[in-house]
Design a protein around this motif. Structure first.
Motif, PDB file in Angstrom:
ATOM      1  N   ASN A 358       0.703  -1.298  -0.037  1.00 46.37           N
ATOM      2  CA  ASN A 358      -0.205  -0.048   0.006  1.00 46.37           C
ATOM      3  C   ASN A 358       1.326   1.406   0.070  1.00 46.37           C
ATOM      4  O   ASN A 358       2.375   1.364  -0.008  1.00 46.37           O
ATOM      5  N   PRO A 359       0.590   2.501  -0.218  1.00 48.04           N
ATOM      6  CA  PRO A 359       1.001   3.879  -0.221  1.00 48.04           C
ATOM      7  C   PRO A 359       2.162   4.159   1.018  1.00 48.04           C
ATOM      8  O   PRO A 359       3.027   4.103   0.786  1.00 48.04           O
ATOM      9  N   TYR A 414      -7.599  -5.137   5.053  1.00 49.01           N
ATOM     10  CA  TYR A 414      -7.193  -3.450   5.084  1.00 49.01           C
ATOM     11  C   TYR A 414      -6.900  -3.615   6.400  1.00 49.01           C
ATOM     12  O   TYR A 414      -6.677  -3.968   7.595  1.00 49.01           O
ATOM     13  N   PHE A 434     -10.285   6.697   5.562  1.00 51.52           N
ATOM     14  CA  PHE A 434      -9.259   6.804   5.131  1.00 51.52           C
ATOM     15  C   PHE A 434      -8.529   5.427   4.665  1.00 51.52           C
ATOM     16  O   PHE A 434      -7.977   5.658   3.239  1.00 51.52           O
ATOM     17  N   PRO A 435      -7.962   5.279   5.463  1.00 53.38           N
ATOM     18  CA  PRO A 435      -6.928   3.687   5.246  1.00 53.38           C
ATOM     19  C   PRO A 435      -7.334   2.894   4.716  1.00 53.38           C
ATOM     20  O   PRO A 435      -7.315   1.967   3.830  1.00 53.38           O
ATOM     21  N   GLU A 438      -7.909   3.533   1.236  1.00 52.07           N
ATOM     22  CA  GLU A 438      -6.512   3.192   0.093  1.00 52.07           C
ATOM     23  C   GLU A 438      -5.624   1.898   0.291  1.00 52.07           C
ATOM     24  O   GLU A 438      -5.312   1.843  -1.089  1.00 52.07           O
ATOM     25  N   ASP A 439      -6.592   1.534   0.993  1.00 53.08           N
ATOM     26  CA  ASP A 439      -5.685  -0.289   1.208  1.00 53.08           C
ATOM     27  C   ASP A 439      -6.109  -1.425  -0.304  1.00 53.08           C
ATOM     28  O   ASP A 439      -5.734  -1.917  -0.834  1.00 53.08           O
ATOM     29  N   ALA A 442      -5.604  -0.039  -3.166  1.00 52.67           N
ATOM     30  CA  ALA A 442      -3.903  -0.555  -3.631  1.00 52.67           C
ATOM     31  C   ALA A 442      -3.823  -1.431  -4.966  1.00 52.67           C
ATOM     32  O   ALA A 442      -3.482  -1.524  -5.307  1.00 52.67           O
ATOM     33  N   HIS A 477     -13.163   8.236  -4.932  1.00 56.22           N
ATOM     34  CA  HIS A 477     -12.160   7.776  -6.329  1.00 56.22           C
ATOM     35  C   HIS A 477     -13.146   7.543  -6.849  1.00 56.22           C
ATOM     36  O   HIS A 477     -14.072   6.560  -7.879  1.00 56.22           O
TER      37      HIS A 477
END
Length: 604
Positions: A358-359, A414, A434-435, A438-439, A442, A477
Motif C-alpha cells: 500500500n502507499p 485492509y 481513509f486507510p 487506500e488499501d 492499492a 475515487h
C-alpha cells in the motif's frame, strides 16, 4: 435429460448448513445446533447417541444464538421478533414441552453473552442505559447483579468461534468472568470476575492502554479456578492462564507467525486446544502445558468455524475452505453429523493468497479468485465488514456466484482488520475510513498492473462496514468504479449513532475517540455523505428495515442525497435486521445483486 431449472449459484446457497453443536457438559450426547435445513436458521435438539434430531424453534426471522443447558435437559435460544437483534432468552425441554424464559423478569434487550451452570444462568443484556448482568438461580426470577454504561460481555471476543460458552461460569459456579471496558475503552477490554450470586467483584485483570484481554474457558475441574485467557501484549494474540484464586498469571510461549487463539481444555487439564490463524488460514493445535510442545491436529487448511474437546478427549471441528462448504468432523477425519438432505452444491474454485504494497509501505494480505477465460477480467472488490474482522479461506456462496458470472473477486484484509496483529487492527482508531479505502484501491492498482483486472470494469461492494468503505470509496475515487453494491451500509455516519444497538455505540465511542457529537470534524471528513455529490457509479443499496447495527434511516438519507445530486441509486429493502437468516430472502438479495451487475458491467 432436461437442464436443471435451478442455477448452480442458487444451489450453493440452498445447500444446508449445520453450525457447530453445543453439548451438555453433564450429558454430552445431548446437543443443540443451528441449521437452515428448514429454509431458515433454527435451533435443533440433536441426540448424538441415537442420531435423532428435532427442530425446536420456529422464529419468523430465524435464530442466531442457541445452546443447551448444562444438564442437557433444555434447548435455549435467543428469540428476536423483528430481526433488530433485541429480545429474550427462551428455553424448551430437550424432548419437547412448555417453554419458559431463561432469565425471567430481565428486560428485553440486546444479548452480550450467556453462561449456563447446573443451578445458575447468567446473561448480559444491554439497553439504552448500558449493560447489565442478570442471574437466575434454579429458574427463579433474574436479578441484576452488575451494571455499567460501557461494555460488559460474557465470552465475547473478536474471534468468536462456535461452541458451548466455557468462559462465563467456573465449573463450581462460584465465579463469573466478564469482559469489561478498560478505563472507558470498549475495544481494549479487561477482565472482571464476580461472585455471580451477589455481584461482588472478586478479581480484576487488565493489560493497560492498547492491550486487550478476553476470556476463553475455565478449567473443567470443580476445584480448579484457572481461567484460560487471550492477551495481545506482544502484538499477536497469545494464550495465558490466570489462576483467579491466587492471582498468578502464566503467559504461554509459542513460536508461531500468526495469532494463537485459545479455545478449550482437555478434560484432565493437561493440555489446551488452540487455533493458529496466519494469513487467513487456520491450523488446529494441542498445546501440552507440562512440556510446552504443540501437536498439530490434522485438518484441511481453511477456516475453523468451531472446535471443542469432547469428554472422551476427541475434538469436534467445523471447518470450511474457499472451495468447499463447511463440514462437522472429529480429529480423526470422521463426519460427526451431516445434513438430513443433500441437494445443494458444496464446492467451487479455490482461493489464492495474495499480497501487495500500500502507499504507506505496508504489505497487505488478501485473497484472489479468477474465473474461466482470458485476462483482464471485470473485477469485484469485495470489502469485509467489522471493521475488526477479516477474510479467511472460507466458503462464501456469493464469491462463487460472482465467478460463475465472469467476475474476478478480490478480498483485501485492509488496515483495521483482525488477523495481522493488534497494531494493524488499531491503525484506524481515530483514523477511520481513509486507510481502508487506500488499501482496497492499492489492491485494485496491483491487479491492474498485473493485467488481471480491467480498469474499465471495476465494481466495489461490501456489507456493513464494508458498505461504509464502499460508499466512501465511491465518493473519494469516483473515476475508478463502474458500479457499487452497498449492503446495509453506513451512508451518513453523523446520523447512525442514536439508533444503533448499545454495543455498536460503545464500539463507536472507542473507535472514534468520542460520540459523533464529540468529534464532529473527524466524522464530517470521514463521512460518505460529505462526498455524495462526487459519486458517478450507479449504486445498489440493500437495507434492512429493522437494522440496529447500520440503521436504515441514515442509509435512506444517503440514497436521497445521491439522487438529489444526480446520481443513480437502486434500492432493495427487506423486513429484517442487519442480516437475513431466511434462505429464500438471501437468494432474492443475491439475485438482485447479480442482475444489477450484469446490467451495469459487461462480462463478455
Amino acid at each position: 435429460m432436461p437442464p436443471d431449472p435451478v442455477p448452480v449459484w442458487e444451489r450453493r446457497f440452498r445447500a444446508p448448513t449445520l453450525q457447530f453443536p453445543h453439548w451438555s457438559p453433564d450429558a454430552p450426547d445431548r446437543c443443540v445446533l443451528v441449521s437452515d435445513e428448514s429454509g431458515s436458521f433454527q435451533a435443533y435438539a440433536w441426540d448424538a447417541g441415537s442420531g435423532a434430531r428435532r427442530m425446536v424453534s420456529e422464529e419468523a426471522v430465524g435464530v442466531i444464538h442457541a445452546t443447551v443447558s448444562a444438564d442437557g435437559n433444555e434447548v435455549m435460544w435467543f428469540s428476536d421478533d423483528t430481526g433488530d437483534e433485541s429480545g429474550r432468552w427462551v428455553a424448551e425441554p430437550f424432548e419437547g414441552g412448555v417453554r419458559r424464559e431463561v432469565l425471567p423478569g430481565a428486560p428485553t434487550g440486546w444479548p452480550d453473552g450467556l453462561a449456563l451452570g447446573r443451578s445458575l444462568a447468567a446473561g448480559v443484556i444491554a439497553d439504552r442505559d448500558g449493560f447489565a448482568v442478570y442471574v437466575s438461580e434454579r429458574g427463579g426470577p433474574a436479578k441484576e447483579v452488575h451494571r455499567d454504561v460501557d461494555i460488559l460481555a460474557i465470552g465475547r471476543s473478536e474471534y468468536e468461534l462456535e461452541g458451548f460458552q466455557l468462559a462465563g461460569l467456573s465449573a463450581d459456579e462460584s465465579l463469573l468472568a466478564i469482559e469489561v471496558a478498560q478505563d472507558g475503552d470498549n475495544i481494549h477490554r479487561g477482565l472482571r470476575v464476580l461472585d455471580p450470586r451477589t455481584g461482588t467483584v472478586v478479581a480484576e485483570m487488565a493489560d493497560g492502554v492498547a492491550n486487550a484481554l478476553s476470556a476463553a474457558a475455565w478449567s473443567p475441574a470443580d476445584a480448579d479456578q484457572r481461567l484460560l485467557v487471550m492477551h495481545e501484549r506482544r502484538n499477536l494474540s497469545r494464550p495465558a492462564i490466570w489462576n483467579v484464586s491466587t492471582g498468578e498469571r502464566s503467559d504461554l510461549a509459542l513460536d508461531l507467525p500468526g495469532h494463537a487463539v485459545p479455545l478449550d481444555w482437555w478434560p484432565d487439564g493437561s493440555s489446551i486446544l488452540l487455533v493458529h490463524l496466519y494469513r487467513g488460514r487456520d491450523e488446529l493445535l494441542r498445546f501440552d502445558l507440562a512440556t510446552g510442545s504443540c501437536i498439530e491436529i490434522p485438518i484441511e487448511r481453511g477456516e475453523v468455524l468451531g472446535a471443542r474437546v469432547r469428554p472422551d478427549g476427541r475434538v469436534w471441528i467445523r471447518r470450511a475452505s474457499g472451495h468447499r462448504a463447511s463440514r462437522l468432523l472429529d480429529d480423526l477425519g470422521r463426519e460427526v453429523v451431516a445434513p438430513e438432505r443433500d441437494d445443494g452444491v458444496v464446492d467451487g474454485r479455490p482461493y489464492r493468497s495474495w499480497t501487495f504494497p500500500n502507499p504507506a509501505g505496508d504489505s497487505v494480505h488478501g485473497f484472489l479468485l479468477t474465473p474461466e477465460g482470458d485476462e483482464p477480467f471485470p473485477i469485484y472488490l469485495k470489502v469485509h465488514g467489522g471493521p475488526d474482522w477479516l477474510y479467511c479461506d472460507t466458503w462464501l456462496p456469493d464469491v462463487q456466484m460472482l465467478l460463475d458470472h465472469g467476475f474476478a473477486v478480490a478480498m483485501v484484509n485492509y488496515r483495521g482488520s483482525t488477523g495481522s496483529g493488534r497494531e494493524w487492527r488499531d491503525h484506524i482508531s481515530g483514523d477511520i475510513g481513509f486507510p481502508e479505502v487506500e488499501d482496497v484501491v492499492a489492491g485494485l492498482d496491483d491487479l491492474i498492473a498485473r493485467g488481471i483486472a480491467d480498469p474499465e470494469r471495476v465494481v466495489i461492494g461490501g456489507w456493513s462496514w464494508g458498505g461504509y468503505v464502499t460508499l466512501l470509496a465511491a465518493g473519494l475515487h469516483p473515476e475508478r468504479f463502474a458500479a457499487a453494491v452497498a449492503g446495509v451500509p453506513i451512508g451518513d455516519y453523523s446520523r447512525s449513532y442514536d439508533d444503533s444497538a448499545p454495543a455498536l455505540q460503545a464500539y463507536d465511542r472507542s473507535l472514534l475517540g468520542g460520540t459523533v457529537y464529540e468529534v464532529p470534524e473527524l466524522v464530517r471528513e470521514r463521512n460518505p455523505m460529505t462526498y455524495v455529490d462526487r459519486v458517478r457509479a450507479p449504486i445498489l443499496f440493500l437495507i434492512g428495515e429493522h437494522d440496529t447495527r447500520c440503521p436504515p434511516d441514515q442509509a435512506t438519507a444517503y440514497v436521497e442525497a445521491l439522487r438529489a445530486s444526480g446520481g443513480e441509486a437502486e434500492v432493495y429493502t427487506y423486513g429484517a435486521g442487519h442480516s437475513s437468516y431466511i434462505v429464500d430472502e438471501e437468494i432474492r438479495q443475491w439475485r438482485t445483486v447479480i442482475e444489477f451487475l450484469l446490467r451495469r458491467v459487461p462480462t463478455g
